[in-house]
Design an enzyme around this catalytic site. Structure first.
Site, PDB file in Angstrom:
ATOM      1  N   CYS A   1      86.629 -53.711  13.956  1.00  0.00           N
ATOM      2  CA  CYS A   1      86.244 -52.534  13.566  1.00  0.00           C
ATOM      3  C   CYS A   1      87.323 -51.420  13.902  1.00  0.00           C
ATOM      4  CB  CYS A   1      84.981 -51.848  14.046  1.00  0.00           C
ATOM      5  SG  CYS A   1      85.296 -51.479  15.826  1.00  0.00           S
TER       6      CYS A   1
ATOM      7  N   LYS B   1      68.998 -57.470  19.127  1.00  0.00           N
ATOM      8  CA  LYS B   1      68.743 -58.359  17.830  1.00  0.00           C
ATOM      9  C   LYS B   1      70.259 -58.768  17.670  1.00  0.00           C
ATOM     10  CE  LYS B   1      69.032 -58.539  13.726  1.00  0.00           C
ATOM     11  NZ  LYS B   1      70.140 -59.509  13.296  1.00  0.00           N
TER      12      LYS B   1
ATOM     13  N   SER C   1      77.885 -52.546   9.194  1.00  0.00           N
ATOM     14  CA  SER C   1      78.715 -52.146   8.031  1.00  0.00           C
ATOM     15  C   SER C   1      77.832 -50.684   7.786  1.00  0.00           C
ATOM     16  CB  SER C   1      78.389 -53.063   6.968  1.00  0.00           C
ATOM     17  OG  SER C   1      77.166 -53.206   6.666  1.00  0.00           O
TER      18      SER C   1
ATOM     19  N   GLU D   1      72.871 -62.931  13.158  1.00  0.00           N
ATOM     20  CA  GLU D   1      72.338 -64.351  12.787  1.00  0.00           C
ATOM     21  C   GLU D   1      73.684 -65.349  12.657  1.00  0.00           C
ATOM     22  OE1 GLU D   1      72.281 -61.742  11.176  1.00  0.00           O
ATOM     23  OE2 GLU D   1      71.124 -61.863   9.171  1.00  0.00           O
TER      24      GLU D   1
ATOM     25  N   GLU E   1      86.724 -51.725   2.597  1.00  0.00           N
ATOM     26  CA  GLU E   1      86.816 -52.176   4.014  1.00  0.00           C
ATOM     27  C   GLU E   1      87.006 -53.737   3.836  1.00  0.00           C
ATOM     28  OE1 GLU E   1      83.607 -52.410   6.814  1.00  0.00           O
ATOM     29  OE2 GLU E   1      85.068 -52.453   8.382  1.00  0.00           O
TER      30      GLU E   1
ATOM     31  N   PHE F   1      78.397 -59.230  13.836  1.00  0.00           N
ATOM     32  CA  PHE F   1      78.879 -60.721  14.040  1.00  0.00           C
ATOM     33  C   PHE F   1      80.273 -60.517  14.789  1.00  0.00           C
ATOM     34  CE2 PHE F   1      81.566 -60.223  10.327  1.00  0.00           C
ATOM     35  CZ  PHE F   1      82.637 -60.477  10.600  1.00  0.00           C
TER      36      PHE F   1
HETATM   37  P1  NAD Z   1      76.198 -56.244   8.899  1.00  0.00           P
HETATM   38  O1  NAD Z   1      75.900 -54.834   8.622  1.00  0.00           O
HETATM   39  O2  NAD Z   1      76.248 -57.091   7.816  1.00  0.00           O
HETATM   40  O3  NAD Z   1      75.082 -56.466  10.038  1.00  0.00           O
HETATM   41  C1  NAD Z   1      75.286 -55.902  11.322  1.00  0.00           C
HETATM   42  C2  NAD Z   1      73.690 -56.130  11.657  1.00  0.00           C
HETATM   43  O4  NAD Z   1      72.738 -55.674  10.906  1.00  0.00           O
HETATM   44  C3  NAD Z   1      73.309 -57.421  12.049  1.00  0.00           C
HETATM   45  O5  NAD Z   1      72.502 -57.812  13.246  1.00  0.00           O
HETATM   46  C4  NAD Z   1      72.497 -57.870  10.735  1.00  0.00           C
HETATM   47  O6  NAD Z   1      71.627 -59.181  10.951  1.00  0.00           O
HETATM   48  C5  NAD Z   1      71.678 -56.648  10.436  1.00  0.00           C
HETATM   49  N1  NAD Z   1      71.345 -56.627   9.004  1.00  0.00           N
HETATM   50  C6  NAD Z   1      72.302 -57.221   7.916  1.00  0.00           C
HETATM   51  N2  NAD Z   1      71.662 -56.843   6.692  1.00  0.00           N
HETATM   52  C7  NAD Z   1      70.714 -56.086   6.964  1.00  0.00           C
HETATM   53  C8  NAD Z   1      69.728 -55.410   6.182  1.00  0.00           C
HETATM   54  N3  NAD Z   1      69.805 -55.554   4.802  1.00  0.00           N
HETATM   55  N4  NAD Z   1      68.728 -54.506   6.681  1.00  0.00           N
HETATM   56  C9  NAD Z   1      68.752 -54.625   7.898  1.00  0.00           C
HETATM   57  N5  NAD Z   1      69.452 -55.280   8.958  1.00  0.00           N
HETATM   58  C10 NAD Z   1      70.430 -55.871   8.424  1.00  0.00           C
HETATM   59  O7  NAD Z   1      77.440 -56.284   9.574  1.00  0.00           O
HETATM   60  P2  NAD Z   1      78.557 -57.436   9.993  1.00  0.00           P
HETATM   61  O8  NAD Z   1      79.156 -58.001   8.881  1.00  0.00           O
HETATM   62  O9  NAD Z   1      77.856 -58.271  10.836  1.00  0.00           O
HETATM   63  O10 NAD Z   1      79.677 -56.744  10.815  1.00  0.00           O
HETATM   64  C11 NAD Z   1      80.861 -56.151  10.326  1.00  0.00           C
HETATM   65  C12 NAD Z   1      80.894 -54.616  10.044  1.00  0.00           C
HETATM   66  O11 NAD Z   1      80.517 -54.226  11.296  1.00  0.00           O
HETATM   67  C13 NAD Z   1      81.881 -54.098   9.399  1.00  0.00           C
HETATM   68  O12 NAD Z   1      81.780 -53.484   8.503  1.00  0.00           O
HETATM   69  C14 NAD Z   1      82.607 -53.308  10.849  1.00  0.00           C
HETATM   70  O13 NAD Z   1      83.600 -52.423  10.702  1.00  0.00           O
HETATM   71  C15 NAD Z   1      81.374 -53.113  11.613  1.00  0.00           C
HETATM   72  N6  NAD Z   1      81.773 -52.740  12.786  1.00  0.00           N
HETATM   73  C16 NAD Z   1      81.703 -51.562  13.287  1.00  0.00           C
HETATM   74  C17 NAD Z   1      81.798 -51.186  14.681  1.00  0.00           C
HETATM   75  C18 NAD Z   1      82.349 -49.777  15.142  1.00  0.00           C
HETATM   76  O14 NAD Z   1      82.154 -49.461  16.408  1.00  0.00           O
HETATM   77  N7  NAD Z   1      82.110 -48.705  14.201  1.00  0.00           N
HETATM   78  C19 NAD Z   1      82.222 -52.316  15.627  1.00  0.00           C
HETATM   79  C20 NAD Z   1      81.975 -53.644  15.103  1.00  0.00           C
HETATM   80  C21 NAD Z   1      81.838 -53.916  13.707  1.00  0.00           C
END
Ligand code: NAD
Length: 497
Positions: A282, A174, A227, A177, A382, A150
């Site tokens: 991040c 994808k 994450s 959401e 985090e 997000f």
């Molecule tokens: P998230 O892991 O909750 O979601 C990321 C994606 O995975 C979304 O598209 C979501 O719909 C999908 N998703 C969520 N739960 C899922 C599941 N159980 N099974 C399959 N798919 C699933 O992350 P977020 O809250 O959207 O974003 C924040 C996180 O992203 C933080 O941990 C941040 O550090 C990380 N991030 C990392 C970088 C990097 O370059 N390393 C960059 C941006 C964000």
């Protein structure tokens, strides 16, 4: 009237077959502004099938024609990026100038991808053996999946899809959401730029959509950002299904402030990197490691810069916006409670913020916590919010050990006027991206973005030459022409002559 945010396939909106949706909110007002479609397995297959059908023609489209579309997309994006920034602010909450910054960093990857003819050149060795030439070519994979978080609804997808498309693949994105509209705006821009139907597609949804991308045999690779637990799951599931996977995970970024640093510069940097985008980056700094006797001065300077920050609606004159959802706001606030209960000192308390925004907005002000120790949850986890913890240590070695013991390894920074210390740090620290007097060292598009340890699963970082390699497969060709005498029958292993 309900604003329904649909999928995008074959250059058209696609409502999907299910009535399942998730609410999308404006974090500055708390209002539900839309309902995003949640794909069923059948919807995901429809989108993937369209991308697979579009692949052969796009793969065979000349580099000259592909780059014309990329240049056009870049021009349209550059002209109209203000519209995209407003969409991001309305669903994510970050201030508009920050949203524009995100789009500009994504645009740099589009610009990098415009140079794809040069980047795709293979090697050629004439006369490797007598009258035998050897050369290499790189070819696209097919349908590639991109799953994004997000916090950067435009930039993170743009780390991947410009290079994937330029190298001849077709894409299924994808998005998160929580803020899905940016992806649809981008899809429409591609259509306007002349990208053929089916080359760039958007699949809205949750785990169901992700799981289909991870297991459907027509999808050849997955680029994931999110994450750490989900990144690990995506990597394990996608690779078990035989796909190429790069999965970027979470972070806990430390900045080390050495005693000889310019403390005003370091304090400015801590405020910008700790509280920009409400800490939902991040590459945000969440642990400030003060080395030696400077801690009191440094904390005072950070506090003095934090207190006047304007918190409010990102479309107004604000320095920092709200958090993305109410649940996330409450979770971040609970870490501040835990830090206080564990004995840390709350120097600036964001829980008492008076924002310039809606009463139902997801507000939490910038929070500075001193005297944090490595056992406290405010340090170990985090948090992904505007919470900056100060950890006090006596020596450089203690600071380095803290970072190297941390399970994450995304970004880090050192503030010093000692070139030797900085050089030692870049050599010794186990982190993928390092800033020297630079707090958010996000690499340029022509370098690659990626962390170490639990911040990245897989072998490839995002964009730069890693991106070109990730989205292509290599062939090496050995050829012989114009030599009627090929040596006759010889069952021995071919040797160079
Ligand atoms: P998230 O892991 O909750 O979601 C990321 C994606 O995975 C979304 O598209 C979501 O719909 C999908 N998703 C969520 N739960 C899922 C599941 N159980 N099974 C399959 N798919 C699933 O992350 P977020 O809250 O959207 O974003 C924040 C996180 O992203 C933080 O941990 C941040 O550090 C990380 N991030 C990392 C970088 C990097 O370059 N390393 C960059 C941006 C964000």
């Amino acid at each position: 009237m309900t604003n329904t945010i649909s999928h995008w396939v074959n250059n058209k909106e696609f409502a999907g077959t299910s009535s399942a949706t998730a609410p999308v909110t404006n974090p500055a007002t708390g209002e539900t502004t839309g309902q995003v479609a949640l794909a069923t397995v059948a919807d995901a297959q429809t989108v993937i099938d369209a991308a697979a059908a579009a692949f052969p023609a796009w793969r065979d489209t000349s580099l000259a024609k592909r780059t014309q579309v990329l240049f056009k997309f870049r021009e349209l994006l550059n002209e109209r990026k203000g519209e995209l920034a407003e969409i991001i602010t309305a669903e994510h909450g970050k201030v508009v100038s920050d949203a524009l910054g995100e789009v500009s960093r994504g645009q740099e990857v589009v610009e990098f991808a415009c140079g794809i003819p040069h980047l795709l050149k293979g090697g050629f060795t004439e006369n490797a053996s007598t009258k035998v030439d050897v050369y290499s070519i790189r070819q696209p994979l097919g349908v590639v999946g991109v799953i994004s978080p997000f916090n950067f609804p435009a930039m993170v997808p743009m780390w991947f899809f410009p290079i994937a498309i330029a190298t001849g693949n077709t894409v299924v994105l994808k998005p998160s959401e929580k803020d899905p509209t940016a992806s649809l705006w981008i899809a429409k821009l591609w259509a306007e730029a002349g990208l053929p139907a089916g080359v760039f597609n958007v699949l809205q949804g949750d785990k169901t959509a992700v799981d289909e991308l991870l297991t459907n045999p027509k999808v050849k690779s997955v680029s994931f950002v999110g994450s750490t637990p989900i990144a690990q799951y995506v990597y394990a599931t996608g690779t078990a299904a035989g796909k190429r996977v790069q999965a970027l995970g979470g972070a806990k970024n430390h900045a080390v402030i050495l005693p000889d640093a310019d403390l005003d510069l370091a304090a400015d940097a801590m405020v910008n990197a700790g509280f920009g985008s409400a800490g939902e980056r991040c590459m945000a700094i969440s642990a400030c490691v003060a080395v030696g006797p400077i801690a009191d001065d440094l904390v005072a300077k950070i506090a003095e810069r934090t207190t006047p920050l304007k918190i409010g609606d990102g479309t107004q004159d604000s320095d920092m916006g709200p958090l993305v959802t109410k649940a996330h706001r409450d979770k971040v606030a609970s870490y501040i409670d835990a830090g206080e209960n564990d004995g840390a000192k709350i120097v600036v308390d964001g829980r008492t913020v008076i924002p310039n925004g809606g009463a139902e907005g997801f507000w939490l002000g910038p929070t500075l916590i001193d005297q944090v120790t490595p056992e406290m949850s405010v340090y170990t986890d985090e948090i992904f919010g505007p919470v900056l913890s100060v950890v006090r240590v006596e020596t450089y070695d203690e600071a380095l050990d803290l970072i190297n013991a941390n399970p994450y390894g995304n970004g880090t920074a050192i503030f010093t006027n000692d070139g030797g210390a900085a050089r030692r740090f870049q050599n010794e620290v186990q982190v993928g991206m390092i800033g020297i007097n630079v707090p958010i060292p996000v690499p340029m598009a022509y370098y690659s973005f990626g962390g170490w340890k639990a911040s990245l699963f897989g072998d490839s970082h995002a964009h730069g030459m890693d991106g070109v390699q990730f989205f292509t497969r290599q062939k090496a060709i050995t050829s012989r022409w114009l030599d009627p005498s090929h040596g006759g029958i010889n069952l021995g292993f071919p040797q160079n002559a």
